[in-house]
Design a protein around this motif. Structure first.
Motif, PDB file in Angstrom:
ATOM      1  N   LYS A  28       9.186  -0.434  -3.241  1.00  0.00           N
ATOM      2  CA  LYS A  28      10.153  -0.741  -2.188  1.00  0.00           C
ATOM      3  C   LYS A  28       9.615  -0.212  -0.860  1.00  0.00           C
ATOM      4  CE  LYS A  28      13.511   1.590  -3.970  1.00  0.00           C
ATOM      5  NZ  LYS A  28      14.870   2.183  -4.169  1.00  0.00           N
ATOM      6  N   PRO A  29       9.870  -0.905   0.243  1.00  0.00           N
ATOM      7  CA  PRO A  29       9.318  -0.428   1.516  1.00  0.00           C
ATOM      8  C   PRO A  29       9.782   0.969   1.875  1.00  0.00           C
ATOM      9  CG  PRO A  29      10.068  -2.696   1.726  1.00  0.00           C
ATOM     10  CD  PRO A  29      10.560  -2.209   0.393  1.00  0.00           C
ATOM     11  N   GLY A  30       8.823   1.849   2.146  1.00  0.00           N
ATOM     12  CA  GLY A  30       9.154   3.121   2.749  1.00  0.00           C
ATOM     13  C   GLY A  30       9.384   2.897   4.230  1.00  0.00           C
ATOM     14  N   VAL A  31      10.285   3.657   4.825  1.00  0.00           N
ATOM     15  CA  VAL A  31      10.677   3.428   6.221  1.00  0.00           C
ATOM     16  C   VAL A  31      10.327   4.656   7.056  1.00  0.00           C
ATOM     17  CG1 VAL A  31      12.571   2.861   7.779  1.00  0.00           C
ATOM     18  CG2 VAL A  31      12.566   1.944   5.445  1.00  0.00           C
ATOM     19  N   PRO A  41       4.047  -1.372   0.610  1.00  0.00           N
ATOM     20  CA  PRO A  41       5.150  -1.867   1.442  1.00  0.00           C
ATOM     21  C   PRO A  41       5.728  -0.756   2.318  1.00  0.00           C
ATOM     22  CG  PRO A  41       5.836  -1.674  -0.855  1.00  0.00           C
ATOM     23  CD  PRO A  41       4.358  -1.428  -0.822  1.00  0.00           C
ATOM     24  N   MET A  42       5.760  -0.990   3.614  1.00  0.00           N
ATOM     25  CA  MET A  42       6.242   0.013   4.558  1.00  0.00           C
ATOM     26  C   MET A  42       6.845  -0.676   5.771  1.00  0.00           C
ATOM     27  SD  MET A  42       4.203   3.079   6.563  1.00  0.00           S
ATOM     28  CE  MET A  42       3.339   2.032   7.735  1.00  0.00           C
ATOM     29  N   MET A  43       7.962  -0.122   6.261  1.00  0.00           N
ATOM     30  CA  MET A  43       8.595  -0.638   7.473  1.00  0.00           C
ATOM     31  C   MET A  43       8.595   0.436   8.545  1.00  0.00           C
ATOM     32  SD  MET A  43      12.428  -2.072   8.107  1.00  0.00           S
ATOM     33  CE  MET A  43      12.937  -2.631   9.731  1.00  0.00           C
ATOM     34  N   MET A  44       8.117   0.084   9.737  1.00  0.00           N
ATOM     35  CA  MET A  44       8.125   0.986  10.877  1.00  0.00           C
ATOM     36  C   MET A  44       9.193   0.545  11.870  1.00  0.00           C
ATOM     37  SD  MET A  44       3.993   1.199  11.455  1.00  0.00           S
ATOM     38  CE  MET A  44       3.833  -0.581  11.279  1.00  0.00           C
ATOM     39  N   ILE A  45       9.932   1.517  12.377  1.00  0.00           N
ATOM     40  CA  ILE A  45      10.934   1.266  13.416  1.00  0.00           C
ATOM     41  C   ILE A  45      10.528   2.071  14.640  1.00  0.00           C
ATOM     42  CG2 ILE A  45      13.369   1.414  14.046  1.00  0.00           C
ATOM     43  CD1 ILE A  45      13.933   1.694  10.969  1.00  0.00           C
ATOM     44  N   THR A  46      10.390   1.419  15.766  1.00  0.00           N
ATOM     45  CA  THR A  46      10.092   2.147  17.001  1.00  0.00           C
ATOM     46  C   THR A  46      11.128   1.809  18.064  1.00  0.00           C
ATOM     47  OG1 THR A  46       8.595   0.408  17.821  1.00  0.00           O
ATOM     48  CG2 THR A  46       7.611   2.206  16.534  1.00  0.00           C
TER      49      THR A  46
END
Length: 546
Positions: free
Chosen positions: A63-66, A91-96
């Motif tokens: 699952k995407p790590g955030v 899988p990874m999600m970045m929030i900026t």
């Protein structure tokens, strides 16, 4: 609903448990929304540490790590973890965050085009320009992050968009079933395997992602075909299996490559050209069957004759159903290679000299860790010794990076392992160079109450490059440095520090630290004097005679 609240609600819908990060001014609305959610914020001491932790979460769970960062320098610090996840299929999600986009707040202060910066190293990157598209953007980002081949995605949430009022709508999480491989491709593969004289199975990182362990083990048991792995494919099948030949820690001139040179067909399950090549194809040479979720990407050293595309597990199961042991197969040479490998790998396991040989450390850790305990590696020459010499009994029990091959990931990766699996023992093995790149995360580990052991291999130099420098005939130049007192350094963070002075002391310290709570750091003097004579000289001479 406030847009930042909707953003968090959509993350909750995706099953997000943790967000790793260093928030900034432009993230404050999102931070406030997180404070009211079920998601746990893991505050790190550097965005790179947060990104490596998120990527490892994705690697372990599927699952995407955030991870979270602010604009400008916060976002640029996520570039290396983005490439790490993208190349490593994690899988990874970045929030900026970003300054307001509807009006100027501070002119161009800190503003760079983060979306454009992320484009070459992600599967998906987008600036959210309206609160109404938040839910759909998040669903699409998560879909792409997990879809084969997995990787990194990025969303930029500007400060003024986060403050908007928007409709309370989120999307259902809808998965999909990977298509099965075509029967004609399976039949063609079966024919090639049956006609081969010395088929050989290669297990790569893609097989480790989907944990096709049982299917591959059944295939090997039913056919008797020998197998080897890439570095990131270690442990998919228990490496105590009698058909295991070894791990391709080098690209050539190892005992394993003698078997590769003799084979006439390689069945490649889950390896692609992003991971360092475990072998090189030549025109007119051995044939290769590519079994993966997507067709082979053509490369001068990799151009398979057959693609079996679709769900890997299904492909292996179908091959097992249709292939039985064939009288024209001859594995006698593989048996000879396996004997050579076994004798060579164990040669220095009981060598008690001090400073410690990396081979000795490999053996000590293997004896003291259980089947499911985990070692995470940073990047250095010791990675080759662990990949070649450490026997994995289970998948994802030796976490290393052979795609981006970045330094600085060993400690953050170990932290994620302990966070997810607190009952497993976890050891981060780091070179002194790589450790210092994210050593500040010791504070994070202590603050979180984690239990882990960090072993720093101390040679006061960039040892991998020194090894390459010697192999190329260059003089020793420009790669030495001085380290801090690692015991005092660990203690300053609230961790425990140790510096064994003999093999016996090392064993005693390992027994203590592996069975005690808290964060422990061992400053271990390492002896790399055999790197060149074994890896660069002896292997080339001996493999040429096989």
């Amino acid at each position: 609903m406030k847009a930042s609240d909707l953003f968090v609600k959509a993350l909750e819908k995706e099953g997000v448990e943790y967000i790793f990060g260093v928030p900034g001014e432009e993230n404050l609305d999102l931070l406030e929304s997180l404070s009211k959610s079920s998601i746990r914020l893991i505050l790190t001491r550097h965005e790179q540490g947060a990104g490596f932790m998120a990527a490892t979460y994705g690697r372990l769970t599927g699952k995407p790590g955030v991870c979270l960062a602010t604009l400008g320098p916060g976002a640029t610090n996520l570039v290396t973890p983005a490439a790490y996840a993208q190349l490593g299929a994690m899988p990874m999600m970045m929030i900026t965050g970003q300054k307001p986009i509807k009006k100027s707040k501070q002119a161009r202060f800190q503003i760079i085009d983060v979306v454009d910066m992320m484009r070459p190293i992600t599967k998906y990157t987008k600036q959210i320009v309206n609160g109404s598209v938040i839910a759909s953007n998040i669903r699409e980002a998560f879909r792409l992050a997990t879809e084969e081949r997995p990787g990194a995605v990025h969303l930029e949430l500007p400060e003024d968009i986060a403050q908007e009022e928007t409709e309370d709508t989120v999307f259902e999480v809808v998965g999909h079933i990977m298509p099965k491989p075509d029967d004609a491709a399976i039949d063609a593969a079966v024919t090639m395997i049956k006609q081969a004289k010395m088929p050989l199975l290669l297990i790569g990182a893609g097989a480790n992602r989907k944990v096709t362990c049982d299917a591959l083990a059944d295939f090997v048991d039913e056919t008797g075909i020998y197998f080897f792995t890439t570095q990131m494919g270690k442990g998919v099948i228990d490496e105590r299996h009698p058909q295991y030949l070894g791990t391709a820690a080098l690209s050539s001139n190892d005992f394993l490559h003698a078997a590769l040179d003799e084979s006439d067909l390689i069945i490649n399950v889950g390896h692609d050209v992003i991971e360092k090549p475990p072998f090189f194809m030549k025109h007119g040479g051995k044939k290769v069957i590519h079994v993966n979720f997507a067709p082979a990407e053509l490369d001068p050293v990799y151009f398979p004759q057959l693609n079996v595309v679709g769900d890997i597990t299904t492909a292996v199961e179908k091959l097992t159903e249709k292939i039985t042991k064939t009288s024209n197969w001859d594995f006698s040479f593989y048996q000879k290679v396996k004997a050579e490998v076994a004798g060579h790998l164990s040669k220095y396991f009981e060598d008690e000299r001090f400073p410690t040989l990396p081979q000795r450390l490999v053996n000590l850790l293997r004896k003291k860790l259980g089947d499911t305990d985990v070692i995470t590696l940073d990047n250095g020459v010791y990675k080759i010794w662990f990949a070649r010499n450490y026997t994995c009994y289970q998948p994802k029990t030796l976490l290393l990076d052979n795609a981006l091959a970045s330094m600085g990931a060993g400690l953050p990766s170990a932290m994620t392992v302990n966070l997810l699996y607190p009952d497993k023992k976890v050891v981060a093995v780091c070179g002194d160079g790589g450790f210092m790149m994210n050593s500040q995360e010791l504070e994070t580990a202590v603050r979180l109450g984690l239990n882990l052991l960090v072993i720093i291999l101390n040679d006061q130099s960039y040892g991998m490059i020194k090894w390459k420098q010697e192999d190329m005939g260059f003089k020793d130049f420009g790669l030495d440095f001085k380290n801090p007192d690692f015991i005092q350094y660990a203690q300053s963070y609230g961790a425990h520090g140790y510096r064994p002075g003999s093999d016996q002391e090392l064993q005693e310290v390992l027994d203590k630290t592996l069975n005690s709570p808290g964060v422990h750091v061992i400053d271990l003097q390492v002896d790399y004097s055999l790197n060149h004579p074994i890896l660069n000289v002896m292997l080339k001479e001996k493999t040429a005679k096989l």
